[in-house]
Design a protein around this motif. Sequence first.
Motif, PDB file in Angstrom:
ATOM      1  N   LEU A 187       7.517  13.003 -12.442  1.00 50.09           N
ATOM      2  CA  LEU A 187       6.736  12.295 -11.427  1.00 50.09           C
ATOM      3  C   LEU A 187       7.376  10.961 -11.067  1.00 50.09           C
ATOM      4  N   VAL A 188       7.873  10.243 -12.076  1.00 48.88           N
ATOM      5  CA  VAL A 188       8.562   8.975 -11.790  1.00 48.88           C
ATOM      6  C   VAL A 188       9.757   9.233 -10.877  1.00 48.88           C
ATOM      7  N   ARG A 189      10.540  10.254 -11.187  1.00 48.82           N
ATOM      8  CA  ARG A 189      11.708  10.573 -10.355  1.00 48.82           C
ATOM      9  C   ARG A 189      11.279  10.962  -8.944  1.00 48.82           C
ATOM     10  N   ARG A 190      10.240  11.774  -8.852  1.00 46.77           N
ATOM     11  CA  ARG A 190       9.740  12.209  -7.544  1.00 46.77           C
ATOM     12  C   ARG A 190       9.270  11.007  -6.722  1.00 46.77           C
ATOM     13  N   GLU A 211       0.854  -1.180   0.000  1.00 52.34           N
ATOM     14  CA  GLU A 211       0.000   0.000   0.000  1.00 52.34           C
ATOM     15  C   GLU A 211       0.897   1.239   0.000  1.00 52.34           C
ATOM     16  N   LEU A 212       0.757   2.055  -1.044  1.00 48.70           N
ATOM     17  CA  LEU A 212       1.639   3.206  -1.211  1.00 48.70           C
ATOM     18  C   LEU A 212       0.821   4.465  -1.469  1.00 48.70           C
ATOM     19  N   GLU A 213       1.478   5.598  -1.297  1.00 43.73           N
ATOM     20  CA  GLU A 213       0.947   6.872  -1.775  1.00 43.73           C
ATOM     21  C   GLU A 213       1.930   7.424  -2.797  1.00 43.73           C
ATOM     22  N   VAL A 214       1.408   7.845  -3.943  1.00 38.39           N
ATOM     23  CA  VAL A 214       2.252   8.386  -5.006  1.00 38.39           C
ATOM     24  C   VAL A 214       1.710   9.727  -5.444  1.00 38.39           C
ATOM     25  N   THR A 215       2.581  10.508  -6.064  1.00 39.48           N
ATOM     26  CA  THR A 215       2.196  11.806  -6.598  1.00 39.48           C
ATOM     27  C   THR A 215       1.924  11.684  -8.087  1.00 39.48           C
ATOM     28  N   THR A 216       0.805  12.234  -8.524  1.00 37.36           N
ATOM     29  CA  THR A 216       0.476  12.296  -9.946  1.00 37.36           C
ATOM     30  C   THR A 216       0.150  13.754 -10.289  1.00 37.36           C
ATOM     31  N   ALA A 217      -0.230  13.992 -11.545  1.00 36.77           N
ATOM     32  CA  ALA A 217      -0.495  15.368 -11.969  1.00 36.77           C
ATOM     33  C   ALA A 217      -1.363  15.365 -13.208  1.00 36.77           C
ATOM     34  N   GLY A 218      -1.938  16.530 -13.509  1.00 34.36           N
ATOM     35  CA  GLY A 218      -2.634  16.689 -14.769  1.00 34.36           C
ATOM     36  C   GLY A 218      -1.652  16.611 -15.930  1.00 34.36           C
ATOM     37  N   GLY A 219      -2.157  16.263 -17.100  1.00 28.52           N
ATOM     38  CA  GLY A 219      -1.311  16.193 -18.283  1.00 28.52           C
ATOM     39  C   GLY A 219      -0.537  14.904 -18.416  1.00 28.52           C
ATOM     40  N   VAL A 220      -0.856  13.899 -17.558  1.00 25.29           N
ATOM     41  CA  VAL A 220      -0.257  12.574 -17.686  1.00 25.29           C
ATOM     42  C   VAL A 220      -1.389  11.550 -17.738  1.00 25.29           C
ATOM     43  N   PHE A 221      -1.053  10.322 -18.111  1.00 28.71           N
ATOM     44  CA  PHE A 221      -2.055   9.278 -18.270  1.00 28.71           C
ATOM     45  C   PHE A 221      -2.577   8.819 -16.909  1.00 28.71           C
ATOM     46  N   SER A 222      -3.913   8.736 -16.783  1.00 29.66           N
ATOM     47  CA  SER A 222      -4.599   8.209 -15.604  1.00 29.66           C
ATOM     48  C   SER A 222      -4.064   8.792 -14.305  1.00 29.66           C
ATOM     49  N   ASN A 259      16.827   2.219  -8.228  1.00 23.87           N
ATOM     50  CA  ASN A 259      17.107   1.428  -9.435  1.00 23.87           C
ATOM     51  C   ASN A 259      16.213   1.795 -10.608  1.00 23.87           C
ATOM     52  N   ILE A 260      15.592   2.964 -10.574  1.00 28.98           N
ATOM     53  CA  ILE A 260      14.758   3.437 -11.686  1.00 28.98           C
ATOM     54  C   ILE A 260      15.475   4.576 -12.395  1.00 28.98           C
ATOM     55  N   ARG A 261      15.550   4.490 -13.721  1.00 26.25           N
ATOM     56  CA  ARG A 261      16.096   5.559 -14.551  1.00 26.25           C
ATOM     57  C   ARG A 261      14.956   6.108 -15.403  1.00 26.25           C
ATOM     58  N   ALA A 262      14.473   7.288 -15.096  1.00 28.49           N
ATOM     59  CA  ALA A 262      13.366   7.903 -15.825  1.00 28.49           C
ATOM     60  C   ALA A 262      13.935   8.817 -16.904  1.00 28.49           C
ATOM     61  N   VAL A 263      13.783   8.422 -18.165  1.00 27.89           N
ATOM     62  CA  VAL A 263      14.469   9.112 -19.254  1.00 27.89           C
ATOM     63  C   VAL A 263      13.599   9.175 -20.507  1.00 27.89           C
ATOM     64  N   THR A 264      13.949  10.090 -21.387  1.00 29.33           N
ATOM     65  CA  THR A 264      13.341  10.124 -22.710  1.00 29.33           C
ATOM     66  C   THR A 264      13.941   8.992 -23.565  1.00 29.33           C
ATOM     67  N   PRO A 265      13.269   8.625 -24.651  1.00 27.58           N
ATOM     68  CA  PRO A 265      13.748   7.477 -25.441  1.00 27.58           C
ATOM     69  C   PRO A 265      15.189   7.603 -25.914  1.00 27.58           C
ATOM     70  N   ASP A 266      15.616   8.785 -26.312  1.00 28.51           N
ATOM     71  CA  ASP A 266      16.960   8.928 -26.864  1.00 28.51           C
ATOM     72  C   ASP A 266      18.055   8.899 -25.800  1.00 28.51           C
ATOM     73  N   ALA A 267      17.682   8.847 -24.520  1.00 24.69           N
ATOM     74  CA  ALA A 267      18.670   8.810 -23.441  1.00 24.69           C
ATOM     75  C   ALA A 267      18.996   7.394 -22.982  1.00 24.69           C
ATOM     76  N   VAL A 268      18.348   6.392 -23.563  1.00 27.16           N
ATOM     77  CA  VAL A 268      18.650   5.002 -23.217  1.00 27.16           C
ATOM     78  C   VAL A 268      19.870   4.564 -24.018  1.00 27.16           C
ATOM     79  N   PRO A 269      20.929   4.096 -23.354  1.00 28.02           N
ATOM     80  CA  PRO A 269      22.122   3.672 -24.096  1.00 28.02           C
ATOM     81  C   PRO A 269      21.801   2.615 -25.144  1.00 28.02           C
ATOM     82  N   GLU A 270      22.422   2.751 -26.311  1.00 26.76           N
ATOM     83  CA  GLU A 270      22.099   1.881 -27.440  1.00 26.76           C
ATOM     84  C   GLU A 270      22.516   0.433 -27.224  1.00 26.76           C
ATOM     85  N   ASP A 271      23.462   0.195 -26.316  1.00 27.47           N
ATOM     86  CA  ASP A 271      23.977  -1.170 -26.161  1.00 27.47           C
ATOM     87  C   ASP A 271      23.213  -1.995 -25.134  1.00 27.47           C
TER      88      ASP A 271
END
Length: 213
Positions: free
Chosen positions: A98-101, A28-39, A110-122
């Motif tokens: 929000l993921v980082r928060r 059971e957790l509490e998380v922060t969300t915001a407008g402009g994101v999914f659900s 152990n979570i890395r919240a990044v845009t697609p182009d920031a994921v290492p190619e290897d």
Amino acid sequence: MGSDHYFTADPASAENLRTIPVTLAGRELEVTTAGGVFSPDRLDAGTAVLFANMPPLPPSGDFLDLGSGWGPISITMALASPHATIWAVDVNERALDLVRRNSEVLGLTNIRAVTPDAVPEDIAFRTIRSNPPIRVGKSVLHDMLQKWIPRLDERSDAYLVVQRNLGSDSLQRWLDATFDEGYSISRAATAKGFRVLKVRRHGNPPTEPIDLI
């Protein structure tokens, strides 16, 4: 949200931060969300169906949450596999914030919240778990899946939850036609108007995953 969508890179709508109760990885957790994101007001039904119908996660490796939103899949994977590295990928900068928060508040390192182009190619992913952004349209969705599914490691699986009335069956047919060499596509579950689609990348020789009891 006006002209904003949850797949808008930089939502112009009011942030309207809120705290919601959720159950993730049996906690059971509490998380922060915001407008402009999914659900933003609850754990969405599709992700709940995915959680109820996916197998246990590998104990370690690099995992991908494609279209992370505020982070329910990433948080669940990070809690369940603390020795894994979770890549929470989204184009929506507010969602990534929000993921980082939430990761910081929950003590998840152990979570890395990044845009697609920031994921290492290897990086090759031991698993992909995703409630993909169907409403971006078929062309964009197909481009996304053609980019990320080939990055599955050998003998690894992706699980995608898709609403039936938003084209789950046609997506399954497209996946089957597109990933026909070295992959297998199957329907892992049907529940509450959703399909859970499984994409298996085989090794050489092809093998099926070992069921964990």
